[in-house]
Design an enzyme around this catalytic site. Structure first.
Site, short mmCIF file in Angstrom:
data_model
loop_
_atom_site.label_atom_id
_atom_site.label_comp_id
_atom_site.label_asym_id
_atom_site.label_seq_id
_atom_site.Cartn_x
_atom_site.Cartn_y
_atom_site.Cartn_z
N HIS A 144 27.14 -38.71 4.85
CA HIS A 144 26.85 -39.47 6.05
C HIS A 144 26.50 -38.52 7.18
O HIS A 144 26.96 -37.37 7.19
CB HIS A 144 28.04 -40.36 6.43
CG HIS A 144 28.19 -41.51 5.50
ND1 HIS A 144 27.18 -42.40 5.27
CD2 HIS A 144 29.22 -41.90 4.72
CE1 HIS A 144 27.61 -43.32 4.40
NE2 HIS A 144 28.83 -43.03 4.06
N LYS A 576 33.83 -52.28 12.18
CA LYS A 576 32.74 -52.64 13.09
C LYS A 576 32.64 -54.17 13.22
O LYS A 576 32.32 -54.69 14.29
CB LYS A 576 31.42 -52.06 12.56
CG LYS A 576 30.21 -52.39 13.43
CD LYS A 576 29.03 -51.51 13.07
CE LYS A 576 28.48 -51.82 11.70
NZ LYS A 576 27.68 -53.07 11.69
#
Length: 916
Positions: A144, A576
């Site tokens: 990532h 999130k």
């Protein structure tokens, strides 16, 4: 001890100052020093110093060259301070280990402590054997976009770290110390003269080499066998009457080069090249180990005998060699071990040549090892001969370590996981079905009808994709399955054995992949792993898996996989989606429910935790996180992602890597202790409280992110708009143009809040939930404190919120907020301010402490010391972001500012020791 780290920092900072003055001139050095002094004074409360600091930064930021110099100075300072802190941590660990040895007791969070505690709680040797036989621990590297350091910089920092170790030697001569300091000065000079930022976006293969294989070379090849050795020693000490054969439970995985969900740069060719890179690296390491054994095993048959099997093997090996090589072998006619190892060395070199496709040399093809089993067989011949001819001690040295390496790393190095979005499989299956008129309206069918068609086709065994005559995307999906089949045949079954389905929403998603796998001859040869990511999908996961486990076609797949099933749960997207407190509770619940479903259906469960490095993505101390999970959900088996800068933090230094793996193994062993259970009555009540807290935290969080002004605030009050341009990773930061937070990837989402020092994903909504539930009632407050003291899960959640609040700096975040329009600020900032203060109030109350981070004194001290040096980096970044909003900038000016922004990103990341 503290004087040692202070001395290291003074030395390194002094050398950096010398380099800056030498390279940039005295004026630039004085500028950097002025900014540093003003920042320190401002942190001590001087308002004139704070205003002057802002004025100086605003003026300097107009000159990109000067800005770059200051940013580089502070960034390198943090690199050096981080090395000093790591060195100090290693010193402390060694002192603690010495104290434990002197007191003849196990050090905390070690393998010996775990084994000792289990034996004391009544775990028999037989039970321990059962646990070890089913134990499975797999850290998985992912690529990532949060590793901001280039490999070039990592290598320089590694050299400096090694010099700091040598400076600790008590017997250093003055001349040797002087030479070491001069070498340090040279390395710091190299840092100054080298680019920290990438001039282009890294390719996937760059990430394979730099974010993955580098750490095997620098630490893991040596550290992993040591973890096994320590477990063997602990078992022999605690269970002295037993003979132990520890299976290879600890293995590494990787997504780098296999994760194609949303990354168009991961193609079949990329994945194939990744497998080749992995194999080359592991074969190179075996060459190094064989060379070491060659130097060790100088045993002569004139002194001690050797087995007939070894002698016959050496004789048979001669057909692999040229005449000249046979003459070399004859020089060692009385040293059969060396003869054998010479041939093995050359066979490995040939295997590497074949792997690299270096020509079509027939000799290389003939000499190359066909499989890892063939290589291991040669090692076992040496092992058997040593053990039968007075060489037990020698066999238990370097040879045993190499045999463990071969068991763990094979010829594949790491198990490469494949990940793809569920929609890609749906589209591919629909196209195949339409081509053969099996189901021309597959996309419009209900899930029930789709499942019926899939079951029928999977059972039919007829080939569907023999010809690649579909769309480009469908052909790619089919080719990927063929690549997996080829990799298993040519490299080994473990090279690719896991296929992960992002955004799984039902049984049909898994059966679609099973059909494609069956068509490629992979049924029963790969784990098909659903990934549940959103709050809604996590809630539905247990029933989805119950339906899957009862599906007659999938039961065949399970039986071929020894009734084992991996299930992945996502921390980043769930956070999130629902906020920190809600996501953590839903993740906890789903683990309990999945464990129950698996047990009822006779399936051995392995949960795959998709955790990030930051608190907002499930980060925090790994061992505490594992011990905070429901006991029945681990049972000695866990997969867990290692992401971004966390990989560097945990694996750059061999001592730190060893401690991390030791704590990880300790936690997994402890989780498998049959006596470790939560009291049912207490959990029932705790669960009711958490359900209410979670519901209110979710409501509060969604209320914020659903505001019309919120996206505008996020886009302007953080560096998110520039993440796409910062060459941190190969993967795009967004799925599409951002209209809601659902459009943004979870990693950049957390990254942006980290840079602005708000750390919003790690705390927002928590304070309101505690306030709402407690109603300021003394009895309820006491109940929250009781949960914190008695429930590992709740304690870990509170401690992680605490860390998020402790690392955050609301005043700095408010400075970023000024980049947004006045009306957006007025709508959002008061909400953030209120929730931040409310969360801090409740964390202090529940943990029963007076000041933030009183429970983490070392982190409290570190943040206090670092803040004055991070502040200027944030101020520069704010000024640079403000300048980037100027539409009149030329392309050249914009690129220069972007490079300065990236340098500020690196500096803030190094200063906070966290990117996101």
């Amino acid at each position: 001890m503290k004087t040692k780290i202070s001395g290291d920092i003074r030395l390194l900072a002094g050398l950096l100052g010398d380099v800056i003055a030498e390279q940039e001139g005295r004026d630039h050095f004085e500028l950097e020093e002025k900014i540093r002094r003003l920042a320190i004074a401002a942190r001590r409360g001087s308002q004139p110093a704070e205003q002057e600091l802002r004025d100086v930064v605003a003026e300097v930021s107009k000159d990109i060259a000067a800005t770059g110099m200051v940013l580089k100075a502070f960034t390198i300072y943090f690199y050096l301070v981080n090395l000093a802190e790591v060195r100090q941590r290693v010193r402390v660990l060694r002192e603690r280990a010495k104290d434990s040895e002197r007191n003849d007791e196990a050090m905390s969070e070690t393998i010996l402590q775990a084994v000792t505690a289990m034996q004391a709680s009544g775990v028999s040797a037989k039970e321990m054997t059962r646990l070890l036989e089913q134990m499975f621990v797999s850290p998985v590297f992912t690529a990532h976009p949060t590793e901001s350091q280039r490999r070039t910089v990592l290598l320089i920092l590694q050299s400096i770290a090694e010099m700091l170790v040598r400076l600790d030697r008590a017997d250093l001569l003055n001349s040797e110390r002087h030479d070491l300091i001069e070498s340090l000065r040279n390395q710091i000079l190299l840092l100054w003269q080298s680019d920290e930022t990438r001039s282009r976006k890294p390719t996937v293969l760059d990430e394979v080499r730099n974010n993955g294989m580098y750490y095997f070379e620098s630490s893991l090849f040596e550290v992993v066998p040591e973890i096994y050795r320590q477990l063997e020693i602990a078992l022999k000490k605690v269970y002295p009457d037993e003979t132990w054969l520890v299976p290879s439970f600890l293995r590494y995985g990787s997504w780098i080069g296999g994760d194609r969900d949303g990354n168009p740069f991961v193609t079949c060719q990329t994945t194939e090249e990744t497998l080749r890179e992995h194999k080359e690296e592991v074969l190179k390491q075996y060459n190094i180990q064989i060379d070491r054994l060659y130097n060790e095993l100088s045993i002569s048959v004139r002194r001690v005998g050797a087995s007939t099997e070894l002698l016959q093997s050496v004789a048979a090996d001669r057909h692999f060699l040229t005449e000249q090589e046979n003459e070399l072998l004859n020089r060692f006619e009385f040293e059969p071990y060396r003869q054998k190892l010479l041939v093995m060395f050359r066979r490995l070199r040939s295997t590497r040549s074949v792997n690299q496709r270096a020509g079509n040399n027939g000799d290389h093809q003939r000499r190359a090892y066909a499989s890892v089993d063939e290589f291991k067989s040669d090692l076992m011949i040496i092992d058997s001969s040593l053990r039968s001819h007075l060489g037990q001690r020698l066999a238990d040295g370097g040879l045993k370590k190499l045999l463990r390496m071969v068991d763990v790393f094979g010829f594949h190095l790491v198990a490469l996981d494949i990940r793809q979005h569920a929609n890609r499989h749906r589209a591919a299956v629909a196209e195949v079905f339409e081509r053969f008129k099996i189901a021309e309206n597959y996309q419009q069918m209900t899930d029930e009808h789709r499942i019926g068609v899939l079951e029928s086709e999977i059972a039919a065994q007829r080939p569907l994709t023999a010809q690649l005559e579909f769309s480009e995307e469908t052909n790619e999906t089919i080719q990927l399955m063929r690549l997996i089949q080829n990799a298993q045949e040519q490299v080994g079954r473990q090279s690719i054995s896991t296929y992960i389905i992002s955004m799984t929403t039902g049984v049909v998603n898994i059966l679609e992949v099973l059909l494609l796998a069956r068509d490629a001859g992979l049924m029963g040869r790969i784990d098909i792993v659903p990934l549940f990511e959103t709050i809604d999908d996590l809630s539905k996961a247990p029933e989805i898996m119950r339906g899957l486990f009862r599906n007659p076609v999938y039961r065949q797949q399970l039986q071929l996989r020894d009734c084992q099933q991996q299930i992945m749960i996502g921390y980043s997207d769930s956070n999130k989606d629902g906020g920190f407190l809600c996501a953590n509770w839903k993740l906890y619940l789903v683990q309990r429910h999945l464990a129950k479903v698996a047990h009822e259906c006779g399936v051995q469960l392995t949960l795959f935790h998709g955790r990030g490095g930051s608190l907002g993505r499930g980060g925090g101390p790994t061992n505490r996180a594992i011990l905070a999970q429901p006991p029945e959900s681990v049972q000695g088996r866990i997969k867990i992602t290692e992401q971004g800068e966390v990989i560097s933090a945990r694996y750059s230094n061999p001592d730190i890597a060893h401690r991390h793996l030791e704590q990880l193994t300790h936690a997994v062993l402890t989780s498998g202790n049959p006596s470790r259970e939560e009291p049912a009555a207490a959990f029932s009540w705790w669960s009711e409280v958490m359900e209410e807290l979670s519901h209110e935290a979710y409501r509060k969080y969604r209320e914020l992110v659903g505001l019309p002004e919120f996206i505008a605030f996020f886009e302007h009050a953080t560096p998110i708009r520039f993440i796409d341009h910062l060459n941190l990773g190969s993967r795009p930061a967004r799925r599409k143009e951002t209209t809601s937070i659902a459009d943004l990837r979870a990693i950049p989402w957390v990254f942006a809040w980290t840079q602005s020092r708000l750390f919003l994903p790690s705390w927002y909504g928590s304070g309101s939930s505690f306030e709402h539930w407690s109603q300021n009632d003394a009895k309820r407050i006491s109940q929250l404190k009781e949960m914190y003291q008695q429930w590992p899960f709740f304690k870990t959640v509170i401690d992680n919120i605490h860390l998020g609040i402790g690392r955050a700096d609301f005043q700095v975040a408010k400075a970023y907020a000024q980049l947004a329009s006045a009306d957006v600020q007025q709508r959002i900032v008061p909400l953030l301010d209120h929730e931040f203060n409310l969360t801090r109030k409740w964390i202090l109350a529940i943990a029963d402490i007076e000041n933030v981070l009183d429970t983490e004194p070392w982190l409290q001290y570190s943040i206090k010391k670092r803040n004055p040096y991070v502040d200027p980096l944030n101020l520069f970044q704010i000024e640079l972001l403000r300048r980037m909003a100027d539409s009149s900038l030329s392309e050249e000016e914009r690129q220069s500012i972007e490079q300065a922004v990236l340098l500020s990103v690196n500096g803030i990341a190094a200063g906070l020791r966290n990117v996101g």
